[in-house]
Write a protein that holds these residues in place. Structure first.
Motif, short mmCIF file in Angstrom:
data_model
loop_
_atom_site.label_atom_id
_atom_site.label_comp_id
_atom_site.label_asym_id
_atom_site.label_seq_id
_atom_site.Cartn_x
_atom_site.Cartn_y
_atom_site.Cartn_z
N ALA A 36 0.83 -1.21 0.00
CA ALA A 36 0.00 0.00 0.00
C ALA A 36 0.86 1.26 0.00
N MET A 37 1.94 1.26 0.78
CA MET A 37 2.79 2.44 0.88
C MET A 37 3.57 2.69 -0.41
N GLN A 38 3.97 1.63 -1.10
CA GLN A 38 4.79 1.79 -2.30
C GLN A 38 3.95 1.92 -3.56
N GLU A 39 2.97 1.04 -3.72
CA GLU A 39 2.22 0.96 -4.97
C GLU A 39 0.86 1.63 -4.91
N ARG A 40 0.42 1.99 -3.72
CA ARG A 40 -0.93 2.57 -3.54
C ARG A 40 -2.01 1.59 -3.98
N THR A 41 -1.75 0.30 -3.77
CA THR A 41 -2.73 -0.73 -4.08
C THR A 41 -2.74 -1.76 -2.96
N VAL A 42 -3.80 -2.57 -2.94
CA VAL A 42 -3.93 -3.69 -2.01
C VAL A 42 -4.28 -4.93 -2.81
N SER A 43 -3.52 -6.01 -2.65
CA SER A 43 -3.80 -7.27 -3.33
C SER A 43 -4.38 -8.25 -2.33
N TYR A 44 -5.52 -8.83 -2.71
CA TYR A 44 -6.18 -9.80 -1.82
C TYR A 44 -6.89 -10.83 -2.68
N ALA A 45 -6.58 -12.10 -2.42
CA ALA A 45 -7.23 -13.23 -3.11
C ALA A 45 -7.13 -13.08 -4.63
N GLY A 46 -5.97 -12.65 -5.11
CA GLY A 46 -5.74 -12.58 -6.55
C GLY A 46 -6.29 -11.34 -7.22
N THR A 47 -6.86 -10.43 -6.46
CA THR A 47 -7.41 -9.20 -7.03
C THR A 47 -6.67 -8.00 -6.45
N THR A 48 -6.39 -7.01 -7.30
CA THR A 48 -5.70 -5.81 -6.87
C THR A 48 -6.70 -4.66 -6.81
N TYR A 49 -6.72 -3.99 -5.67
CA TYR A 49 -7.63 -2.87 -5.45
C TYR A 49 -6.82 -1.58 -5.31
N SER A 50 -7.25 -0.52 -5.98
CA SER A 50 -6.56 0.77 -5.90
C SER A 50 -7.03 1.53 -4.67
N LEU A 51 -6.10 2.23 -4.05
CA LEU A 51 -6.42 3.05 -2.89
C LEU A 51 -6.82 4.45 -3.34
N PRO A 52 -7.56 5.18 -2.52
CA PRO A 52 -7.97 6.54 -2.90
C PRO A 52 -6.75 7.43 -3.10
N ALA A 53 -6.94 8.48 -3.89
CA ALA A 53 -5.88 9.47 -4.08
C ALA A 53 -6.37 10.82 -3.56
N PRO A 54 -5.54 11.51 -2.79
CA PRO A 54 -4.21 11.12 -2.33
C PRO A 54 -4.29 10.10 -1.20
N PHE A 55 -3.18 9.39 -0.98
CA PHE A 55 -3.11 8.39 0.09
C PHE A 55 -1.82 8.60 0.87
N PHE A 56 -1.96 8.73 2.20
CA PHE A 56 -0.80 8.93 3.07
C PHE A 56 -0.87 8.00 4.26
N VAL A 57 0.27 7.46 4.62
CA VAL A 57 0.41 6.76 5.89
C VAL A 57 1.24 7.66 6.80
N LEU A 58 0.66 8.06 7.90
CA LEU A 58 1.35 8.84 8.92
C LEU A 58 1.43 7.96 10.15
N ALA A 59 2.60 7.44 10.42
CA ALA A 59 2.78 6.47 11.49
C ALA A 59 3.46 7.13 12.68
N THR A 60 3.16 6.64 13.88
CA THR A 60 3.83 7.12 15.09
C THR A 60 4.52 5.95 15.76
N GLN A 61 5.59 6.27 16.45
CA GLN A 61 6.22 5.27 17.31
C GLN A 61 6.81 5.97 18.53
N ASN A 62 6.82 5.23 19.63
CA ASN A 62 7.26 5.75 20.91
C ASN A 62 8.71 5.36 21.13
N PRO A 63 9.63 6.32 21.32
CA PRO A 63 11.04 5.96 21.47
C PRO A 63 11.37 5.33 22.82
#
Length: 328
Positions: free
Chosen positions: A132-159
Motif C-alpha cells: 500500500a505504501m509503495q504501490e498505492r494498491t492492495v492485493s487480496y485473493a488474486g485481485t488488486t484494489y486501488s487506494l484513494p488518491a491522495p493516500f498517506f500513511v502517517l505512522a507514530t512510534q514511541n522511542p
C-alpha cells in the motif's frame, strides 16, 4: 516552472492551512512544516516522540483541515493483516440461494491513515502496509484494489517503553519519506497547551483544502526546478553515506549500512516541496540541508562503534554534510 494564477491561488491556501493546524496544535512549527512537506511531496511520514506530545492530534487535525477521509488504527501485538487490509465475506442471495464472496475493505482504504504505535505490532502485520505504501494498491485473493488518491500513511512510534515492541524492518523504514522527531514544547508553549486544553474553547479545525487541491499541489512540486549542482550534491551525499573505499572517515567508523537510491529521490522531492511551501519555484542547497536529517536518519544503520560512542544518526548526518562540500 512559471507561476500562474491557479498555482498562486493554491499556494495562498498553504498559510491558512498552517494557521488551521496551529489552532489545534500549540508550537511544533518544525514538525508541522515537515508534515506539510511530506504531504506536498506525496510521501509517508514517521513521527517519533514521547506520549502526550500531540502526534495523533496533529494528524487528525491535518485530515480535518484538508477535508480528507481520515482513519486511525491502533497497532497492537494481536492485530492481524486482515484488520488493516480487509477480508472476504461469504454472502447469500436470498432470491436465488447463490453464494458468493465479497471483499470488505479495511481501514487502509482512506486518504489519511494514522498508524498509531506502528512498532507495537509483529512484522507480519507491519508487512501488510508495504504494498500500500509503495504501490498505492492492495492485493487480496488474486485481485488488486486501488487506494484513494491522495493516500498517506502517517505512522507514530514511541522511542521509550521498548519492551514488547517490534522494531520496523529497514525495508519498511525506507518507504517513509521523512522520519520526524517530535520534541517537548518550550515552557511558554507548554503553558499555552494547559490553557487551550483545559478550558471551554472549541478546538474545531476549519476546512481549508480539498483532495483536488492536494493533488494539484503535488503535481506542482514535480515541476519545481532543481539545478545540476544541487542534484550532483544530493547524489554525492547519498553515495557518501555508504561505507567503503573513498567514503568519509566518519561514515566508515559510524555507519554499518548506508542509504540507497530511494534516499536521493526522497531528498529531491522533499527539497522541491519545501521550496514550494515557501513560495519558491526552485530548490536550493538550504532546502537540502534542512531536510537531510529527516530524510536520512531512518535510512542509516549505525555501527557498534557509533553506539559505543553514543552517536546518533543526526550526529553522523552532520559529519556527512561537513565531509561532502557543495560543488564549486
Amino acid at each position: 516552472m512559471q507561476s500562474d494564477s491557479p498555482i498562486d491561488a493554491l499556494l495562498q491556501k498553504l498559510q491558512p492551512l498552517r494557521d488551521a493546524l496551529g489552532q489545534a496544535v500549540v508550537g511544533q512549527h518544525d514538525v508541522v512544516e515537515q508534515l506539510l512537506i511530506g504531504l506536498l511531496a506525496g510521501g509517508h511520514v514517521l513521527l517519533e516522540g514521547a506520549p502526550g506530545l500531540g502526534k495523533t492530534l496533529l494528524v487528525r487535525s491535518l485530515g480535518q483541515a484538508l477535508e480528507l477521509q481520515f482513519r486511525r488504527v491502533q497497532f497492537t501485538p494481536d492485530l492481524m493483516p486482515s484488520d488493516i487490509l480487509g477480508t472476504e465475506l461469504l454472502e447469500e442471495d436470498h432470491g436465488t440461494g447463490h453464494r458468493h464472496f465479497r471483499f470488505q475493505q479495511g481501514p487502509i482504504f482512506t486518504h489519511l491513515l494514522l498508524a498509531d504505535e506502528l512498532n507495537r505490532t509483529p512484522p507480519k502485520t507491519q508487512a501488510a502496509l508495504l504494498e500500500a505504501m509503495q504501490e498505492r494498491t492492495v492485493s487480496y485473493a488474486g485481485t488488486t484494489y486501488s487506494l484513494p488518491a491522495p493516500f498517506f500513511v502517517l505512522a507514530t512510534q514511541n522511542p521509550i517503553e521498548q519492551a514488547g515492541t517490534y522494531p520496523l524492518p529497514e525495508a519498511q523504514l525506507d518507504r517513509f519519506l521523512l522520519h520526524v522527531r517530535v520534541d517537548y514544547p518550550t515552557e511558554q508553549e507548554e503553558r499555552d497547551i494547559l490553557v487551550q486544553t483545559t478550558g471551554s474553547a472549541s478546538g474545531a479545525v476549519p476546512k481549508v483544502m480539498h483532495a483536488e487541491d492536494v493533488l494539484a499541489l503535488q503535481a506542482a512540486v514535480r515541476q519545481v526546478h532543481v539545478s545540476d549542482d544541487v542534484l550532483t550534491w544530493i547524489t554525492r551525499l547519498v553515495r557518501a553515506s555508504r561505507p567503503g573505499e573513498g567514503a568519509p572517515a566518519a561514515v566508515n567508523h559510524w555507519i554499518k549500512w548506508g542509504a540507497g537510491p530511494r534516499a536521493g529521490q526522497s531528498l529531491v522531492l522533499a527539497a522541491k516541496a519545501r521550496a514550494l511551501l515557501q513560495g519558491r519555484f526552485a530548490a536550493t542547497r538550504d532546502d537540502v540541508q534542512a531536510l537531510m536529517a529527516p530524510v536520512m536518519r531512518h535510512r542509516l544503520l549505525l555501527s557498534f562503534a557509533a553506539e559505543a560512542e553514543q552517536k546518533n544518526a543526526d550526529d553522523v548526518i552532520a559529519a556527512l554534510l561537513l565531509a561532502v562540500p557543495f560543488p564549486a
